[in-house]
Design an enzyme around this catalytic site. Structure first.
Site, mmCIF file in Angstrom:
data_model
loop_
_atom_site.group_PDB
_atom_site.id
_atom_site.type_symbol
_atom_site.label_atom_id
_atom_site.label_comp_id
_atom_site.label_asym_id
_atom_site.label_seq_id
_atom_site.Cartn_x
_atom_site.Cartn_y
_atom_site.Cartn_z
ATOM 1 N N GLU A 46 -2.806 7.247 -8.613
ATOM 2 C CA GLU A 46 -2.569 6.331 -9.721
ATOM 3 C C GLU A 46 -3.484 6.680 -10.896
ATOM 4 O O GLU A 46 -4.706 6.691 -10.737
ATOM 5 C CB GLU A 46 -2.802 4.887 -9.266
ATOM 6 C CG GLU A 46 -1.811 4.431 -8.201
ATOM 7 C CD GLU A 46 -1.974 2.976 -7.796
ATOM 8 O OE1 GLU A 46 -2.951 2.328 -8.259
ATOM 9 O OE2 GLU A 46 -1.128 2.468 -7.048
ATOM 10 N N ARG B 96 0.833 -1.196 0.000
ATOM 11 C CA ARG B 96 0.000 0.000 0.000
ATOM 12 C C ARG B 96 0.868 1.247 0.000
ATOM 13 O O ARG B 96 1.857 1.332 0.726
ATOM 14 C CB ARG B 96 -0.929 0.019 1.217
ATOM 15 C CG ARG B 96 -2.061 -0.987 1.187
ATOM 16 C CD ARG B 96 -3.095 -0.608 0.139
ATOM 17 N NE ARG B 96 -4.240 -1.503 0.133
ATOM 18 C CZ ARG B 96 -4.357 -2.569 -0.630
ATOM 19 N NH1 ARG B 96 -3.358 -2.914 -1.436
ATOM 20 N NH2 ARG B 96 -5.452 -3.318 -0.597
ATOM 21 N N HIS C 23 1.038 -0.864 -10.601
ATOM 22 C CA HIS C 23 0.079 -1.649 -9.821
ATOM 23 C C HIS C 23 -0.287 -2.936 -10.566
ATOM 24 O O HIS C 23 -1.461 -3.235 -10.803
ATOM 25 C CB HIS C 23 -1.166 -0.832 -9.518
ATOM 26 C CG HIS C 23 -1.795 -1.224 -8.200
ATOM 27 N ND1 HIS C 23 -2.257 -0.303 -7.289
ATOM 28 C CD2 HIS C 23 -2.021 -2.440 -7.644
ATOM 29 C CE1 HIS C 23 -2.748 -0.936 -6.240
ATOM 30 N NE2 HIS C 23 -2.610 -2.236 -6.429
#
Length: 311
Positions: A263, A234, A281
Site C-alpha cells: 500500500e 486483511r 484502506h
C-alpha cells in the site's frame, strides 16, 4: 520529557485535536512523514526513547522492537495485531492494547458499499460515462441473494444486520458463534458450506495461523460461479495470483477490496485488474470512526503509561 510515537496515517496526515490530550499529559509527540506508513528504517530512527506508541497498521519488525529501548506500551487505533511481532513484545513485557469496536460501523458500511458496487457494476458505469460512453450493465440485487460472512465480530455482525434487513439470506461462519439478532434470515454454517452456498462472500477475520491464505485456488474452485468476494479485513487472507486467475477465467465476478499487500499498490499491479474494485484502506477512515478510535487508543495508552509510572 517522555515521548510518544504516533504513526497511523489518519493521524499524521491531519492530526486531530484529540492528540492534544497526550501533550497535556506531559508527553512529547513524535511523527513519521505524514500520510503514509513508515518503513522499517524510519521506525528504527523514531522509536528509540519513546515510552509509548500510538500505532496503525504499519509493519513492525522484531528489529524495531529491539530498538525501542524505553517502550512500555503500544496502543492500536484498531483491533488487528498481525502487523506486530507479538512474541517479541511479550518477551519484552511491552503491553499491547486495542481500540475494540471503534471503527466497526465505518468498515461495515464500506463493506456493504463494495457489495453494491460489485452487484451494480458502479465503477465500470462511472468510468464509461466519463469516457463519453453510455454503458448500461444489467446488475443484480442483494435482496434474495445469499451473503456469506467469514467472521462475526463487531464488523461482521453489523454487516449481517444490514444485509439481512435489505432482504439477503445471510449465512456465517465464526468459531465462537456470538449471540445476536438480525431482522431477516440468518444461519450459522461451517466454513466450507459458506463458500459453497454464498453468492457474495465477505471476509471479517484474521489471516489463518502459519501464513497460508484463506482464499487459495482450492477455495475459489469451491465457490459458486460468478460469485463476488469482498475483503475489508486483511490482504494476507487471499492469494492474489489465484484470485487474478479466477477473475480472468470469469469464475469470480468481482473482487472488491480495501486492503492490499503493498500500500499503495504499484501501477499495473493486481489492483489495476478490471475485475478488482479497489478502495485505499479507508474502511475506518470516517470522521466518526477516526474520532472514536483515536479517543479510545489515547485513553488506553494513558492508562497503561499511568500504571507504569505508579508501578
Amino acid at each position: 520529557m517522555d515521548r510518544i510515537l504516533v504513526t497511523p496515517r489518519s493521524l499524521t496526515l491531519d492530526p486531530p485535536p484529540e492528540l492534544q490530550l497526550l501533550a497535556e499529559a506531559g508527553f512529547e509527540l513524535v511523527f513519521p512523514p505524514a500520510g503514509r506508513q513508515p518503513n522499517e528504517a524510519e521506525l528504527l530512527g523514531l522509536v528509540p526513547g519513546c515510552v509509548g506508541w500510538l500505532a496503525g497498521v504499519e509493519a513492525v519488525s522484531p528489529r524495531v522492537v529491539e530498538a525501542a529501548d524505553r517502550l512500555r506500551a503500544i496502543s492500536r487505533n484498531g483491533v488487528g495485531l498481525d502487523n506486530l511481532p507479538m512474541r517479541e513484545l511479550e518477551r519484552r513485557g511491552i503491553r499491547v492494547l486495542k481500540a475494540e469496536g471503534a471503527n466497526s460501523i465505518g468498515v461495515a458500511e464500506l463493506t456493504i458499499g463494495l457489495m453494491l458496487a460489485a452487484l451494480r457494476r458502479i465503477p465500470a458505469a462511472d468510468s464509461g460515462i466519463k469516457a463519453g460512453e453510455w454503458p448500461r450493465y444489467r446488475g443484480a440485487e442483494i435482496a434474495g441473494r445469499t451473503v456469506g460472512l467469514v467472521g462475526c465480530g463487531a464488523i461482521g455482525r453489523h454487516v449481517a444486520s444490514v444485509t439481512s434487513a435489505m432482504g439477503a439470506n445471510v449465512i456465517a461462519y465464526d468459531p465462537f458463534r456470538p449471540d445476536f439478532e438480525t431482522s431477516g434470515p440468518f444461519d450459522w454454517r461451517e466454513l466450507d458450506d459458506v463458500f459453497r452456498e454464498a453468492a457474495i462472500i465477505s471476509l471479517h477475520c484474521p489471516p489463518p495461523p502459519g501464513g497460508q491464505p484463506l482464499i487459495d485456488a482450492r477455495r475459489l474452485s469451491e465457490m459458486r460461479p460468478r460469485s463476488i468476494l469482498v475483503n475489508t479485513a486483511r490482504a494476507a487472507l487471499i492469494d492474489e495470483d489465484s484470485v487474478r486467475t479466477a477473475l480472468d477465467e470469469g469464475r469470480l465476478a468481482a473482487y472488491a477490496t480495501d486492503v492490499f499487500a503493498e500500500e499503495p499498490p504499484r501501477p499495473g499491479s493486481f489492483a489495476s485488474h478490471s475485475g478488482v474494485i479497489a478502495t485505499s484502506h479507508i474502511g475506518g477512515f470516517t470522521e466518526e470512526s477516526v474520532g472514536k478510535a483515536t479517543r479510545m487508543a489515547i485513553a488506553n495508552l494513558l492508562d497503561a503509561l499511568s500504571a507504569e509510572r505508579v508501578g
